[in-house]
Enzyme design. Structure first.
Site, PDB file in Angstrom:
ATOM      1  N   HIS A  72       0.827  -1.208   0.000  1.00  0.00           N
ATOM      2  CA  HIS A  72       0.000   0.000   0.000  1.00  0.00           C
ATOM      3  C   HIS A  72       0.862   1.259   0.000  1.00  0.00           C
ATOM      4  O   HIS A  72       1.807   1.361   0.770  1.00  0.00           O
ATOM      5  CB  HIS A  72      -0.897   0.028   1.252  1.00  0.00           C
ATOM      6  N   TYR A 201      -9.705   4.876   7.426  1.00  0.00           N
ATOM      7  CA  TYR A 201      -9.875   5.197   8.841  1.00  0.00           C
ATOM      8  C   TYR A 201     -10.983   6.240   8.930  1.00  0.00           C
ATOM      9  O   TYR A 201     -10.833   7.342   8.400  1.00  0.00           O
ATOM     10  CB  TYR A 201      -8.602   5.829   9.424  1.00  0.00           C
ATOM     11  N   PRO A 289      -4.525  -0.674  18.803  1.00  0.00           N
ATOM     12  CA  PRO A 289      -4.214  -1.091  17.433  1.00  0.00           C
ATOM     13  C   PRO A 289      -4.413  -0.017  16.350  1.00  0.00           C
ATOM     14  O   PRO A 289      -4.122  -0.265  15.184  1.00  0.00           O
ATOM     15  CB  PRO A 289      -5.172  -2.266  17.202  1.00  0.00           C
ATOM     16  N   LYS A 293       0.644  -0.944  15.106  1.00  0.00           N
ATOM     17  CA  LYS A 293       2.054  -0.988  15.483  1.00  0.00           C
ATOM     18  C   LYS A 293       2.488  -2.204  16.310  1.00  0.00           C
ATOM     19  O   LYS A 293       3.690  -2.415  16.501  1.00  0.00           O
ATOM     20  CB  LYS A 293       2.414   0.272  16.287  1.00  0.00           C
ATOM     21  N   TYR A 381       3.593   6.292  10.335  1.00  0.00           N
ATOM     22  CA  TYR A 381       2.789   5.154   9.885  1.00  0.00           C
ATOM     23  C   TYR A 381       3.649   4.130   9.131  1.00  0.00           C
ATOM     24  O   TYR A 381       3.508   2.917   9.350  1.00  0.00           O
ATOM     25  CB  TYR A 381       1.639   5.651   9.004  1.00  0.00           C
TER      26      TYR A 381
HETATM   27  C1  LIG Z   1      -6.489 -10.378  20.648  1.00  0.00           C
HETATM   28  C2  LIG Z   1      -5.507  -9.505  19.929  1.00  0.00           C
HETATM   29  C3  LIG Z   1      -5.876  -8.859  18.775  1.00  0.00           C
HETATM   30  C4  LIG Z   1      -4.994  -8.009  18.132  1.00  0.00           C
HETATM   31  N1  LIG Z   1      -5.395  -7.362  17.021  1.00  0.00           N
HETATM   32  C5  LIG Z   1      -4.552  -6.514  16.417  1.00  0.00           C
HETATM   33  C6  LIG Z   1      -4.967  -5.820  15.276  1.00  0.00           C
HETATM   34  O1  LIG Z   1      -6.098  -5.968  14.827  1.00  0.00           O
HETATM   35  N2  LIG Z   1      -4.095  -4.960  14.694  1.00  0.00           N
HETATM   36  C7  LIG Z   1      -2.828  -4.765  15.211  1.00  0.00           C
HETATM   37  O2  LIG Z   1      -2.061  -3.978  14.656  1.00  0.00           O
HETATM   38  N3  LIG Z   1      -2.395  -5.443  16.276  1.00  0.00           N
HETATM   39  C8  LIG Z   1      -3.228  -6.305  16.892  1.00  0.00           C
HETATM   40  N4  LIG Z   1      -2.811  -6.976  17.989  1.00  0.00           N
HETATM   41  C9  LIG Z   1      -1.425  -6.776  18.437  1.00  0.00           C
HETATM   42  C10 LIG Z   1      -0.424  -7.724  17.780  1.00  0.00           C
HETATM   43  O3  LIG Z   1      -1.054  -8.863  17.316  1.00  0.00           O
HETATM   44  C11 LIG Z   1       0.654  -8.042  18.819  1.00  0.00           C
HETATM   45  O4  LIG Z   1       1.334  -6.831  19.081  1.00  0.00           O
HETATM   46  C12 LIG Z   1       1.639  -9.120  18.381  1.00  0.00           C
HETATM   47  O5  LIG Z   1       1.004 -10.370  18.406  1.00  0.00           O
HETATM   48  C13 LIG Z   1       2.873  -9.128  19.293  1.00  0.00           C
HETATM   49  O6  LIG Z   1       3.649 -10.273  19.062  1.00  0.00           O
HETATM   50  P1  LIG Z   1       4.386 -11.030  20.247  1.00  0.00           P
HETATM   51  O7  LIG Z   1       5.151 -12.119  19.604  1.00  0.00           O
HETATM   52  O8  LIG Z   1       5.086 -10.046  21.086  1.00  0.00           O
HETATM   53  O9  LIG Z   1       3.220 -11.593  21.178  1.00  0.00           O
HETATM   54  P2  LIG Z   1       2.093 -12.704  20.880  1.00  0.00           P
HETATM   55  O10 LIG Z   1       1.705 -12.683  19.447  1.00  0.00           O
HETATM   56  O11 LIG Z   1       1.047 -12.498  21.898  1.00  0.00           O
HETATM   57  O12 LIG Z   1       2.826 -14.082  21.134  1.00  0.00           O
HETATM   58  C14 LIG Z   1       3.095 -14.554  22.428  1.00  0.00           C
HETATM   59  C15 LIG Z   1       3.108 -16.062  22.389  1.00  0.00           C
HETATM   60  O13 LIG Z   1       3.469 -16.567  23.663  1.00  0.00           O
HETATM   61  C16 LIG Z   1       2.619 -17.642  24.000  1.00  0.00           C
HETATM   62  N5  LIG Z   1       2.604 -17.770  25.448  1.00  0.00           N
HETATM   63  C17 LIG Z   1       1.927 -17.043  26.353  1.00  0.00           C
HETATM   64  N6  LIG Z   1       2.175 -17.465  27.597  1.00  0.00           N
HETATM   65  C18 LIG Z   1       3.046 -18.486  27.484  1.00  0.00           C
HETATM   66  C19 LIG Z   1       3.680 -19.339  28.420  1.00  0.00           C
HETATM   67  N7  LIG Z   1       3.464 -19.214  29.714  1.00  0.00           N
HETATM   68  N8  LIG Z   1       4.517 -20.292  27.953  1.00  0.00           N
HETATM   69  C20 LIG Z   1       4.753 -20.427  26.632  1.00  0.00           C
HETATM   70  N9  LIG Z   1       4.172 -19.647  25.692  1.00  0.00           N
HETATM   71  C21 LIG Z   1       3.343 -18.694  26.115  1.00  0.00           C
HETATM   72  C22 LIG Z   1       1.282 -17.268  23.397  1.00  0.00           C
HETATM   73  O14 LIG Z   1       0.450 -18.386  23.201  1.00  0.00           O
HETATM   74  C23 LIG Z   1       1.742 -16.639  22.079  1.00  0.00           C
HETATM   75  O15 LIG Z   1       1.827 -17.574  21.040  1.00  0.00           O
HETATM   76  C24 LIG Z   1      -3.689  -7.822  18.654  1.00  0.00           C
HETATM   77  C25 LIG Z   1      -3.292  -8.504  19.809  1.00  0.00           C
HETATM   78  C26 LIG Z   1      -4.189  -9.326  20.446  1.00  0.00           C
HETATM   79  C27 LIG Z   1      -3.750 -10.019  21.724  1.00  0.00           C
END
Ligand SMILES: Cc1cc2nc3c(=O)[nH]c(=O)nc-3n(C[C@H](O)[C@H](O)[C@H](O)COP(=O)(O)OP(=O)(O)OC[C@H]3O[C@@H](n4cnc5c(N)ncnc54)[C@H](O)[C@@H]3O)c2cc1C
Length: 388
Positions: A72, A201, A289, A293, A381
């Site tokens: 985009h 948006y 969200p 980011k 952005y």
């Molecule tokens: C419900 C939801 C919806 C979202 N929607 C959007 C959106 O629409 N747009 C947007 O920009 N961002 C969105 N986000 C934000 C974005 O998805 C996150 O910032 C991103 O997933 C961050 O990645 P991460 O790897 O740090 O964490 P996560 O993706 O949360 O990964 C963490 C991992 O650790 C695992 N875990 C947790 N506890 C344990 C444990 N005790 N032992 C082992 N493993 C464990 C979890 O199962 C998961 O797989 C959303 C987040 C959530 C939670």
């Protein structure tokens, strides 16, 4: 068992970290609480900054992303019933953002790791980290009914907001900044073509709405709702008519494949390191969200951590590990500011402060007419430059 880096969590942060360490000859074991099927089907973020795509390229995990991702060059802001295009590329010297579902990126990284025969354990229970303030931290867990333990040089807490790593740091060693917003997003995934080539948006008297997409035939649509919204009160018809009112009549309907409510929160835990435990991604910070980011920030943390660990394991000392938290937080707070700014500008506040309401409308009007203001939006952005 022993490894150099024990990684808790197989989300974008944990999987990318594991892959980038592997490229540098550093061993890691990834432990994930949920099943492979669960993490591969979890619908979350979907917009990647230019730098995030370049990072995934360098990590060798962007093959399918380049094939299926949608590039985009701009987005649309809608307010006062009118659309205003923001030329992201024109305002940033040609930068772009790419739409690619987080779960697709997760699928790609899992497949690459498993095909290389590298350790990634799903469905592990009772994960706990120990001795994190020492040079020999340890992870324990239960798997297939057996107790397991892993001695590490370093532990990476990539286990998201509800994980166990951040709470393992003594509370007195952490400072937490937290802001809850008085609204949430009701999000749907629908089998219908996107209403526009670019994201829309919308600020509307009924509340915020966002039209984005996951492919040319699957739309991702969001509506501002109450933080405790009862999903069962939202029939498909009610969702579509609320979306149409806020986004316009060109919205095409289709079968709703998934719906859910996403909370809106700003959260930062400082510092992002305690001894040999390093937090990355949602484990350390959450952004609302609106600025798209969350996943991008997780990727930015991983870049910094990889540099620090590469230097450490090459015998070049701990200076970069010592700088890890400050280096990440510099970006985290800039991204917090941007995400907060987008959120408060585009949402309806029910306490209805008439003064603030007028100020927000004036700011949007100014934004749409000012190249300087639009450039500020665009450069945030598409993603601020990386520190490393
Ligand atoms: C419900 C939801 C919806 C979202 N929607 C959007 C959106 O629409 N747009 C947007 O920009 N961002 C969105 N986000 C934000 C974005 O998805 C996150 O910032 C991103 O997933 C961050 O990645 P991460 O790897 O740090 O964490 P996560 O993706 O949360 O990964 C963490 C991992 O650790 C695992 N875990 C947790 N506890 C344990 C444990 N005790 N032992 C082992 N493993 C464990 C979890 O199962 C998961 O797989 C959303 C987040 C959530 C939670």
């Amino acid at each position: 068992m022993r490894t150099q880096v024990g990684i808790v969590g197989a989300g974008p942060a944990g999987l990318l970290l594991a892959q980038m360490l592997h490229q540098r000859g550093i061993d890691a074991v990834v432990l994930e609480a949920r099943s492979r099927a669960h993490v591969e089907s979890r619908i979350r973020a979907g917009l990647l900054e230019q730098g995030a795509v370049e990072t995934m390229d360098e990590a060798g995990v962007a093959g399918r992303l380049h094939r299926d991702g949608l590039v985009h060059h701009g987005l649309q802001l809608r307010f006062g019933g009118q659309g205003h295009r923001v030329d992201l590329s024109g305002l940033t010297g040609g930068k772009v953002v790419t739409i690619y579902g987080q779960q697709e990126a997760v699928k790609d990284m899992i497949a690459i790791r498993l095909a290389a025969g590298l350790p990634l354990h799903f469905e592990v229970d009772d994960v706990a980290v120990h001795d994190i303030a020492t040079a020999r931290p340890r992870i324990t867990w239960r798997q297939d009914g057996q107790d397991r333990a892993l001695d590490c040089d370093v532990i990476a807490g990539c286990d998201g907001f509800h994980g166990i790593c951040r709470p393992s740091i003594p509370p007195a060693a952490l400072t937490v900044f937290d802001r809850a917003y008085p609204f949430a997003w009701l999000g749907i995934l629908s089998r219908s073509p996107p209403m526009s080539e670019e994201l829309v948006y919308a600020r509307h008297a009924d509340g915020f709405a966002l039209a984005t997409m996951r492919s040319r035939s699957v739309s991702r649509l969001y509506l501002q709702c109450a933080p405790d919204e009862d999903l069962s009160a939202w029939s498909d018809d009610r969702i579509w008519s609320a979306l149409r009112r806020r986004l316009g009549d060109t919205l095409e309907e289709g079968p709703i494949l998934q719906k859910g409510v996403t909370a809106m929160r700003s959260f930062v835990a400082e510092p992002m390191r305690h001894g040999r435990l390093f937090l990355a991604g949602d484990a350390a910070h959450i952004v609302p969200p609106t600025g798209a980011k969350g996943m991008n920030l997780a990727i930015a943390d991983v870049r910094v951590l990889v540099c620090a660990l590469e230097a450490f394991f090459a015998g070049r000392g701990e200076a970069l590990m010592d700088a890890y938290s400050a280096t990440c937080l510099d970006r985290v707070w800039k991204v917090q500011r941007f995400s907060w700014w987008m959120t408060q500008l585009l949402h309806r506040y029910d306490d209805h402060d008439a003064f603030e309401e007028r100020v927000r409308m004036a700011e949007l009007d100014y934004l749409a007419g000012s190249t300087a203001a639009l450039t500020t939006l665009a450069e945030n952005y598409v993603g601020l430059p990386y520190a490393v």
